[in-house]
Enzyme design. Structure first.
Site, PDB file in Angstrom:
ATOM      1  N   CYS B  95       0.840  -1.321   0.106  1.00 27.86           N
ATOM      2  CA  CYS B  95      -0.168   0.026   0.068  1.00 27.86           C
ATOM      3  C   CYS B  95       1.012   1.442   0.138  1.00 27.86           C
ATOM      4  O   CYS B  95       1.513   1.620  -0.861  1.00 27.86           O
ATOM      5  CB  CYS B  95      -0.917  -0.115   1.134  1.00 27.86           C
ATOM      6  SG  CYS B  95      -2.293   1.389   1.133  1.00 27.86           S
ATOM      7  N   HIS B 222      -3.587  -5.462   0.894  1.00 23.40           N
ATOM      8  CA  HIS B 222      -3.025  -5.721   2.158  1.00 23.40           C
ATOM      9  C   HIS B 222      -2.927  -7.374   2.509  1.00 23.40           C
ATOM     10  O   HIS B 222      -3.981  -7.762   2.927  1.00 23.40           O
ATOM     11  CB  HIS B 222      -3.820  -4.979   3.083  1.00 23.40           C
ATOM     12  CG  HIS B 222      -3.626  -3.556   3.106  1.00 23.40           C
ATOM     13  ND1 HIS B 222      -2.334  -3.088   4.074  1.00 23.40           N
ATOM     14  CD2 HIS B 222      -4.209  -2.601   2.754  1.00 23.40           C
ATOM     15  CE1 HIS B 222      -2.566  -1.501   3.888  1.00 23.40           C
ATOM     16  NE2 HIS B 222      -3.710  -1.345   3.070  1.00 23.40           N
ATOM     17  N   GLU B 224      -1.249  -8.473   4.636  1.00 23.90           N
ATOM     18  CA  GLU B 224      -1.244  -8.725   6.325  1.00 23.90           C
ATOM     19  C   GLU B 224      -2.754  -8.740   6.805  1.00 23.90           C
ATOM     20  O   GLU B 224      -2.682  -9.036   7.836  1.00 23.90           O
ATOM     21  CB  GLU B 224      -0.179  -7.752   6.948  1.00 23.90           C
ATOM     22  CG  GLU B 224      -0.651  -6.357   7.037  1.00 23.90           C
ATOM     23  CD  GLU B 224      -0.942  -5.508   5.831  1.00 23.90           C
ATOM     24  OE1 GLU B 224      -0.734  -6.049   4.820  1.00 23.90           O
ATOM     25  OE2 GLU B 224      -1.124  -4.295   5.837  1.00 23.90           O
TER      26      GLU B 224
END
Lengths: 810, 265
Positions: B95, B222, B224
């Site tokens: 990002c 993302h 994560e």
């Protein structure tokens, strides 16, 4: 005032002022103090044989402001009510807050309430050595004046409350609830110099977005309520949840500790914020009362302070919010005493007078109590993170608040006078029920006409309060930090409105925390008691619907109302507060924190007209969850599963979305019998825990009709329901009114989806409570219903979804 | 073997903790370090086996997303960064981190012309920050960190400036030919679809890029935020939960890659 003048100590002539002159001073300086308060100040200084300085007067006005002191809620109130027979009944409260909301918590004594009603936020333990802090604030006046800055700093402020809860919690989620006037239908020119509702709406949404997203805190739960009542008085509630070790819950201040200001610099923004928000809004208020936010400054400060907390570099912390240093230092040093040298405060620019430095509400600042031996380490840590700090004085042991500016003493007040000297307010309140009117009966022909009911559902779904808030929700990062396991939008394509958001705690633990809210301002026009009861019930239902348990629920109250000096407004507040006591006690759900924002009335200086909001209670609810893997969402899961309606539907259309569509003041407002609903809630969460329920949604705005449609939208599935089977009260049964069954907003109801293989166990478990199997989830993309007189209603899912998703046109 | 992972943060970084958690879960030893400490030389890039620039709003993204941190890296840490990338160790930008890598020219970073900026991430077509789940299609397996990923998988995006724009369409074609376009936005069936699946209007649906060597990866979505199964947008609809979320695979691959690199060096 000339800042370059040799003396910084400016005394205000006080000793000989007449009552009229005292009030003229209060108004002229914008102190928002009333006559008994001004007289108490006069008496205090007359005894000392001197006049107060400007800084002393401002300090007192800030500390005693409605915003900081909640003097109406702590007032002694003589409350008179007309009962149903028209007889006056009188009740006296010595301290309204202590005898209603705080009393629930005291009586319940929940062991998991770690710190309630004393810190910046309520703190509950939830997972062994972890605790959760939760606080919700309002920023109504600033948002009316400067929506972007007002809403942004509203969120920024409540985040600092969490950073200052205990020794500081890590914010993990935010909530946002707004009340606006309808965006459509406003005539040009109506507004004079005031901002249009659309502009307020856009400003508030983007203010919250830009602050929350940049802070890296997911905004996960909220509501938006549209009603003409909120023209000129928009309500903006911002809440933040934080997580902290139980060992960091308690703070202290010791004499000799340094007073350290951390974070942003001080400018002239936000002067008189505390006192201005304690008065009515009107034209011509300077925008300098609104603060200017910078989330990155606050993010840096948060990163640094959490490290400092874990290294135990400070003993006490509080945020600089309303009232700036005056409030923060005054509060922290209340038990000890404090001495401050204002010239050490770093400024954004020169030219501020000392009292402006002292009172400025410039954002992104915290005050710490630091043992002198830790100062070097703290300075090093903060500079590593590019965070400014300044040692501005020390906590003393003399019980006085002393403020100097370049060797001149500009404040010298006894802490006891500052904090306890405000004369107790004596308020009168009155409430009488509005005259009862019947809910209109559509013509018999209209009733039998199935297209009539069909278009009502479409209209209710498209009402902005009910319609999808996706346009807003998607602008907020609701995933950052990776904890959001139940999101604000759920289902196949994340279109369904989730009941409660759930955040996972710190991995590897599977424990988490569920957050929800309840808000029904419109019911206040019928009865603020049932408005408050319904808000509490709605917030709890939302938690139960995802699988949280009632005995873990804690509540926060945020009251907004009009002018507490008028007995009618105060009467509404008293009734609402009394409902908080009755309902929360019955549910066993303590209040852990709260706030009130009064004087939400707009005074039109030209016409002298006043517009006040209805007494509005936002209830925010939170519950620890032991295992997030057992939770469920509201979207229909599988065709063929049974649909159940739980709870009783009554003839309670007063204040409903349907009633508003018909523009009627008629009907009964929803009531609540916790003794009945509590059994249902406990059984339902147990059923969810055992895995028998695959989706569940509460019935609130728009009633059963909206709940069913939303579940279908969330799961992209159809349904078939027989309205004849819905459990209803006997009087409603006799009326044979499909519209009332679909759109009544009775409390204590859910729709649940249960696989047929679990149906026997589920039904057995629910024996004794009001529930019924009413239909089935279908694959066909249609919402089909059979009415009481065998009339058939049918909608295409796509049509229903479009109405709901496009109802809010920003 | 210890794999040390550096998570670079600065004012406004806000995805560092969950990124560190994913790295730790994948077997690395993560270290969240403020860029000031790297600039001052208190911590050295060379001491790490993995470098990640996580998401957030570095310095408020006030000039353009990622620009200030990119300049800081270019002006203060250029040679250690260059050395790290050339050594073949994994560098990931998520990002805002991807924006940083693009704005300092490390991506797409064609051979011989490192640090030249030939693509950008512009404001979303919608004109707004948007947070939503989309699907990624693996468009190239040149980057070793995509190993074992299903060809189509869900990940969330959350950004206001994520629209991939190349300097020319021929340049995009060149990137695709070289296998540097790693991820493309798609619908659940892997079809390249428009808004909202392509959430920002990215040219060529590009969601993630790698450098020619494949050891530098950047993406707007993302991973994560899909490291454990209950982060999935609709996990409550799935009958069984896997052990990890699909995004976790990228971190696992990076750690394995770093281990292999350590064994070789």
């Amino acid at each position: 005032m000339n800042p370059a003048a040799a003396t910084h100590r400016i005394e205000i002539g006080f000793a000989d002022r007449s009552p009229d002159e005292l009030m003229e001073l209060s108004r002229g300086r914008g102190l928002s103090l009333n006559l008994p308060e001004m007289a108490a100040i006069q008496k205090y200084f007359n005894a000392l044989g001197r006049d107060p300085t400007d800084a002393e007067l401002e300090t007192l006005a800030q500390t005693w402001s409605e915003h900081c002191n909640h003097k109406s809620f702590r007032a002694s109130v003589t409350h008179t009510e007309k009962d149903e027979l028209g007889m006056d009944r009188c009740r006296k409260y010595k301290n309204l807050l202590k005898e209603t909301i705080m009393r629930v918590t005291e009586e319940l004594r929940r062991p998991w309430c770690v710190s309630v009603f004393k810190d910046n936020a309520g703190i509950v333990s939830y997972d062994g050595d972890r605790a959760i802090a939760f606080k919700v604030e309002t920023h109504n006046h600033p948002s009316a004046l400067e929506p972007y800055g007002g809403a942004g700093t509203g969120l920024g402020g409540v985040i600092r409350d969490i950073m200052g809860a205990g020794l500081g919690a890590r914010p993990i989620a935010s909530t946002d609830v707004f009340c606006f006037a309808p965006l459509q239908g406003q005539k040009r020119g109506d507004r004079g110099r005031r901002l249009s509702t659309r502009r307020i709406f856009h400003g508030v949404v983007s203010g919250v977005r830009d602050y929350g997203n940049r802070m890296g805190i997911p905004t996960v739960n909220g509501a938006v309520y549209f009603d003409e009542d909120f023209a000129d008085n928009p309500l903006v509630f911002c809440g933040t949840v934080g997580i902290l070790p139980v060992s960091a819950v308690h703070k202290e201040v010791r004499p000799g500790d340094r007073i350290v200001m951390v974070g942003g610099r001080v400018g002239r923004d936000g002067i008189h914020g505390a006192t201005f928000s304690s008065d009515s809004l009107s034209d011509g208020i300077p925008s300098s009362v609104v603060q200017i936010g910078n989330p990155i400054v606050q993010k840096k400060m948060m990163d640094a302070l959490l490290q400092a907390r874990d290294r135990r570099l400070y003993r006490g912390v509080t945020d600089c919010g309303a009232g700036g240093l005056s409030s923060a230092v005054g509060e922290m040093g209340a038990e000890t005493g404090a001495s401050v040298s204002l010239e050490r405060v770093p400024l954004k620019y020169t030219g501020l007078t000392p009292w402006e430095i002292w009172l400025s509400e410039s954002q992104e600042r915290m005050v710490l109590a630091v043992p002198p031996e830790n100062m070097d380490e703290l300075r090093l840590l903060l500079s590593d993170e590019d965070v400014e700090c300044s040692d501005i004085g020390e906590f003393t042991d003399d019980g006085r608040l002393r403020v100097n500016y370049r060797d001149e003493r500009i404040v010298d007040l006894k802490m006891s006078f500052l904090h306890d000297g405000v004369p107790k307010r004596q308020l009168k309140s009155f409430w009488s029920p509005p005259p009862q009117k019947a809910f209109p009966n559509p013509t018999l022909r209209a009733l039998r006409d199935s297209t009539h009911l069909q278009s009502i559902l479409m209209k209710v779904l498209a009402a902005p309060t009910v319609a999808s808030k996706e346009w807003i929700i998607r602008q907020y990062d609701h995933e950052v930090q990776g904890r959001t396991v139940l999101k604000p939008l759920v289902g196949v394509q994340q279109r369904g409105p989730g009941d409660a958001a759930v955040l996972r705690g710190d991995p590897p633990s599977m424990a988490g925390v569920a957050v929800s809210n309840g808000l029904c301002p419109h019911f206040s026009r019928w009865d603020p008691y049932w408005m408050a009861a319904s808000a509490i019930d709605e917030s709890i239902r939302n938690l139960i619907a995802v699988g949280a348990r009632l005995d873990r629920v804690a509540l926060l109250d945020n009251f907004c109302g009009g002018d507490p000096q008028t007995p009618k407004c105060m009467g509404e507040l008293v009734r609402a507060a009394q409902a908080c006591y009755d309902v929360a006690l019955a549910y066993g759900t303590p209040f852990i924190s709260g706030k009130d924002s009064l004087n939400n009335q707009f005074v039109d200086r030209a016409s002298g007209g006043k517009r006040s909001i209805p007494t509005t209670l936002l209830v925010s609810a939170i519950a620890g969850v032991d295992d997030i893997r057992r939770l469920i969402t509201m979207d229909f899961k599988r065709a063929g599963n049974w649909i159940y309606v739980l709870g009783t539907t009554r003839d309670e259309l007063g204040g409903s979305q349907y009633g508003r569509l018909l523009n009627t003041p008629g009907g009964e407002v929803p009531r609540l019998d916790p003794k009945e609903t509590i059994v249902l809630y406990e059984r339902l969460s147990e059923a969810i825990h055992r895995g028998w329920v695959v989706s569940c949604h509460d019935c609130s705005d728009g009633g059963l009709g909206v709940a069913l449609a939303e579940m279908a939208i969330g799961g992209a599935m159809g349904l078939h329901v027989d309205l004849d089977r819905v459990p209803v009260s006997p009087d409603l049964k006799a009326q044979e009114r499909d519209d009332k069954i679909l759109f009544s907003e009775s409390n204590g109801r859910f729709v649940a989806e249960v696989p047929s293989t679990q149906a026997r166990r589920f039904e057995g478990h629910l024996q004794g409570v009001s529930f019924a199997r009413v239909g089935q989830v279908r694959e066909n993309g249609r919402i089909d219903m059979v009415g009481l007189t065998r009339g058939k209603y049918s909608w295409s899912l796509r049509q229903v979804e479009t109405a709901w998703r496009e109802g809010l046109t920003p | 073997m210890i794999v040390r992972a550096l998570v670079i943060r600065c004012a406004g970084t806000n995805c560092d903790e969950e990124t560190a958690w994913s790295l730790e879960e994948a077997g690395a030893q993560p270290d969240r370090v403020h860029v000031n400490r790297l600039v001052r030389g208190e911590k050295k890039l060379q001491d790490y086996d993995i470098v990640v620039i996580p998401g957030g709003f570095s310095y408020g993204d006030d000039i353009a997303s990622g620009k200030v941190l990119a300049n800081q890296l270019l002006n203060r840490l250029r040679s250690p960064l260059e050395e790290f990338v050339k050594s073949g160790r994994p560098l990931l930008g998520i990002c805002n981190g991807f924006q940083v890598l693009v704005k300092c020219g490390l991506l797409p970073g064609l051979d011989g012309e490192d640090f030249r900026i030939r693509v950008t991430l512009a404001e979303n077509d919608s004109g707004r920050f948007e947070c939503r789940w989309s699907y990624l299609k693996v468009a190239s397996r040149r980057c070793p960190f995509v190993k074992g990923l299903p060809s189509v998988f869900p990940l969330p995006v959350a950004h206001g400036e994520g629209k991939f724009v190349p300097e020319s369409s021929s340049f995009l074609t060149a990137l695709e030919k070289r296998g540097q376009v790693v991820f493309k936005y798609a619908d659940a069936h892997g079809r390249l679809a428009g808004y909202p699946w392509n959430p920002n209007g990215s040219v060529g649906h590009v969601a993630g890029l790698c450098n020619p060597a494949g050891n530098v990866l950047g993406l707007m979505p993302h991973p994560e935020r899909h490291a454990f199964p209950h982060q999935h947008s609709h996990w409550t609809r799935l009958s069984r939960q896997p052990e990890h979320g699909v995004g976790f695979q990228i971190f696992k691959n990076m750690v394995r890659h770093a281990m292999e690199w350590k064994e070789r060096n």
